[in-house]
Design an enzyme around this catalytic site. Structure first.
Site, short mmCIF file in Angstrom:
data_model
loop_
_atom_site.label_atom_id
_atom_site.label_comp_id
_atom_site.label_asym_id
_atom_site.label_seq_id
_atom_site.Cartn_x
_atom_site.Cartn_y
_atom_site.Cartn_z
N GLN A 125 0.87 -1.19 0.00
CA GLN A 125 -0.25 0.02 0.16
C GLN A 125 0.80 1.31 -0.15
O GLN A 125 1.71 1.39 0.85
CB GLN A 125 -0.93 -0.01 1.21
CG GLN A 125 -1.60 1.34 1.54
CD GLN A 125 -2.40 1.20 2.72
OE1 GLN A 125 -2.26 -0.01 3.66
NE2 GLN A 125 -3.75 1.90 2.89
N GLU A 243 -10.23 -1.21 6.10
CA GLU A 243 -9.34 -1.41 7.11
C GLU A 243 -10.38 -1.13 8.53
O GLU A 243 -9.83 -1.76 9.30
CB GLU A 243 -8.29 -0.49 7.10
CG GLU A 243 -7.09 -0.48 7.74
CD GLU A 243 -5.90 0.34 7.65
OE1 GLU A 243 -6.11 1.78 7.16
OE2 GLU A 243 -4.69 0.00 7.48
#
Lengths: 386, 340
Positions: A125, A243
């Site tokens: 990421q 998340e």
């Protein structure tokens, strides 16, 4: 109120437990920071995939099991208790895959979903930058259109698995003239692209868990932008929502940690120290509160609600509890608290150090405790912005 | 899995809140603090609403509910700093008489408890004091590993001066006999039930303290802006919110464990009381700090909750007391080698 598992959920727990018992490697895998460790972890991911345990929360049409949050939580709990290896596929399976399902085109889904699930492609990421941490919208990595490609220049940092990952999804500024949150795009980049260099960063705990990633005139196909060009912030919010809404850390871990602390206290001969007992009692209460709060949160997700700013509460709760627990462990170790050798009274002398230092990262990553408290104060309590 | 309450349970919570706001306002509390008499209307209205009979079997005029039905009402009683023996009468005496009383005892007391015609207070061995003994019609008392239900004709009460005049304490001398005994096997339940219910009330007190403080720091201006816009203030209150919400989760689970008679109920209760005392203690400190000067006055209502909170933190076992119990449990588990 009914805090029990359905027969289907219980059967799933047994299935997971049996499979893990039969398949979890007896020897701990070498660290995923090393080349042989990386390969071993990827093989393990592939084994999970073949066993039908990769991306269990993905819809069946994409190769998952369509597991709801309760089943996910059961899986995570069993996974933890089985002492199974670190999951290097998490960024792909928990963040990128689900983001693609929402914002990706059919072609993009075709291109990437399968590889994410099978662990053929490990993702990382690329959000944070040296000057854009808590203030993510301050990011400066640029992508400029040049014929059939975006040309990317800039730097990402704190990129977990950055040194070994096959792909990275990154936020890049595609319109420098727009206001901060506009003009950002969400783009998938093959790490083998010319002009990309990933340098491992040695962490304070000695590991090389994250990396900095440099982009120098890296040419990325136009079709790799997820969602609309300049609408990457919205895509990123979807990613961060995944998340946030993922089932929290398995509570069983914290109860186990308290038991470990008690074992350590006994080995060090301070079992009857009233202060140590008070800590153990307090940490047990913390673990219970976390367990019930996590269950309450899970129940909300399972019943179709999404988590808003309340997710920040859970993050503060577990990350700060971890720190308190391992701080107590270091104290109980006394003079052995600085020793890594086998002279130490702990079963695994490095365990407390590893856990303690890693817990110091937990109050920083995925939104620092300070940012979480701002969110809680402003969005739960309604206090004015500073 | 549903770790939540039903619409009916929330509706009852709302009704209780409305009733307490009307019949037990801060102005009413202030009268009590000034030596005013209690108002019998409140208790009777609670009976009419069904709050007092929540845990009493239907055959005795109650609702036949359980701890999960009661827990939100207990929170509300804390939010209102209710000056009544709700913990003792509703959460302890009612269910214990229902579980261990003789037929005569049940007939005599349960319908009156449900309707609000009678109040029962309790004495646990851990404390020399009894709340509201002057207005109690009976006393449930632990003595020599036995329980007794003693009518008011058989005990004398002497008032103790307390910091919180709306929580009145007494010492009692009771005449115990075989005739006053309550069925066996329930001995340890009184303290545990008290600890659980007190945790729920503390959560309500903590919620009220946080609400009052948030309202204050939003309106109080210094340096040309609300003091609630400063991070030093925000972060304290955010920490309080985290503690209070997780404390509620913990107490709700303890309610569930009691209602379902789960084996981990005693541990869940000790965890809930330890945690609730800490959570309330934190906002108790910070509420006064954030109110600053005005909070330190007798005129401001804040101290009704500050003092009730500090009192209940200690009632039915302090955080320290319950943490010692939990530590004992952790080492016990180690000895048994059961980790999962």
């Amino acid at each position: 109120m009914d805090i029990s598992y359905s027969p289907e959920q219980i059967a799933f727990r047994h299935e997971v437990r049996a499979w893990l018992r039969a398949n979890v490697p007896e020897q701990r895998l070498p660290s995923s920071d090393t080349p042989e460790g990386w390969d071993a972890h990827r093989e393990w991911e592939q084994k999970l995939f073949e066993g039908g345990f990769a991306g269990i929360h993905w819809p069946r049409e994409y190769g998952g099991r369509g597991a709801g949050v309760v089943m996910q939580a059961i899986f995570e709990e069993e996974y933890l208790l089985a002492g199974a290896p670190e999951r290097i596929s998490q960024i792909g399976q928990n963040l990128m895959g689900p983001t693609l399902m929402v914002h990706g085109t059919e072609m993009q889904k075709q291109q990437w979903l399968r590889g994410i699930l099978s662990a053929e492609d490990i993702w990382s990421q690329g959000f944070s930058e040296p000057d854009a941490g808590s203030d993510l919208a301050g990011l400066r990595t640029r992508a400029v259109l040049d014929g059939d490609a975006w040309v990317i220049n800039g730097q990402k940092i704190w990129t977990s698995y950055g040194a070994n990952a096959d792909w990275i999804f990154a936020l890049v500024r595609t319109d420098p003239e727009s206001p901060r949150h506009a003009g950002i795009s969400f783009i998938a980049v093959d790490m083998k692209t010319e002009g990309i260099e990933a340098r491992p960063i040695r962490q304070l705990d000695g590991r090389a868990g994250f990396a900095e990633v440099f982009f120098t005139d890296a040419r990325v196909p136009l079709a790799n932008v997820i969602g609309d060009v300049n609408a990457g912030w919205q895509v990123a919010m979807t990613t961060l929502g995944f998340e946030r809404d993922a089932p929290s850390k398995p509570w069983a871990r914290y109860r186990r940690d308290v038991a470990e602390l008690a074992r350590l206290a006994r080995a060090r001969g301070v079992e009857n120290d009233p202060v140590v007992r008070d800590w153990i009692g307090a940490l047990f209460a913390d673990a219970e509160a976390y367990r019930h709060h996590a269950t309450r949160t899970l129940s909300r997700l399972a019943n179709g609600e999404s988590l808003g700013p309340e997710a920040s509460m859970t993050k503060v709760l577990w990350s700060e509890m971890e720190r308190r627990t391992y701080e107590a462990g270091l104290d109980v170790m006394g003079p052995y608290g600085e020793v890594l050798s086998t002279e130490s009274p702990a079963d695994d002398p490095s365990l407390w150090h590893t856990l303690y230092w890693f817990s110091r990262a937990a109050t920083i990553y995925a939104g620092t405790s300070e940012i979480q408290r701002n969110i809680i104060a402003e969005r739960v309590l309604g206090l004015p912005k500073g | 899995m549903k770790f939540d309450f039903t619409d009916e349970q929330y509706a009852l919570r709302d009704a209780a809140r409305e009733l307490f706001e009307k019949e037990s306002s801060p102005a009413r509390l202030r009268e009590l603090w000034g030596g005013g008499a209690r108002d019998a209307r409140l208790w009777r209205a609670m009976g009419e609403m069904g709050l007092l009979g929540l845990m009493i079997p239907e055959q005795f005029g109650g609702m036949g509910g359980d701890e999960v039905d009661l827990v939100l009402v207990l929170e509300e009683s804390g939010r209102a700093a209710l000056p009544e023996p709700v913990i003792e009468t509703v959460a302890i005496a009612g269910p214990m008489i229902a579980a261990g009383g003789s037929d005569d005892q049940k007939q005599e007391w349960l319908p009156r408890l449900a309707s609000g015609d009678a109040k029962v207070t309790v004495q646990v061995e851990a404390s020399p004091f009894v709340v509201d003994a002057d207005i109690a019609d009976a006393l449930l008392i632990e003595k020599d590993a036995a329980l007794h239900l003693v009518p008011s004709t058989h005990f004398d009460a002497a008032a103790i001066q307390t910091e919180d005049p709306s929580r009145r304490l007494f010492t009692v001398t009771a005449k115990l006999s075989d005739a006053t005994r309550l069925g066996g096997g329930l001995f340890s339940q009184m303290f545990l039930r008290g600890a659980w219910a007190t945790a729920a009330v503390l959560n309500g007190i903590a919620m009220r303290l946080l609400e009052m403080t948030v309202a204050h720091v939003k309106s109080r201006q210094q340096f040309g802006r609300p003091v609630g816009s400063f991070q030093a203030v925000k972060h304290k209150l955010a920490s309080a919110a985290v503690l209070i919400e997780s404390s509620r989760s913990c107490t709700w689970y303890a309610a569930y464990a009691l209602a379902k008679d789960l084996p981990d109920a005693p541990v869940a209760i000790s965890a809930a009381k330890a945690y609730a005392s800490e959570a309330e203690g934190y906002i108790n400190t910070e509420a006064l700090q954030c109110h600053a000067g005005i909070g330190f006055t007798w005129e401001h209502d804040l101290h009704f909750w500050l003092k009730r909170g500090r009192a209940l933190e200690q009632a039915y076992g302090s955080a320290r007391h319950h943490r010692a119990i939990l530590a004992h449990h952790v080492f016990d588990e180690l000895d048994r080698g059961s980790e999962r």
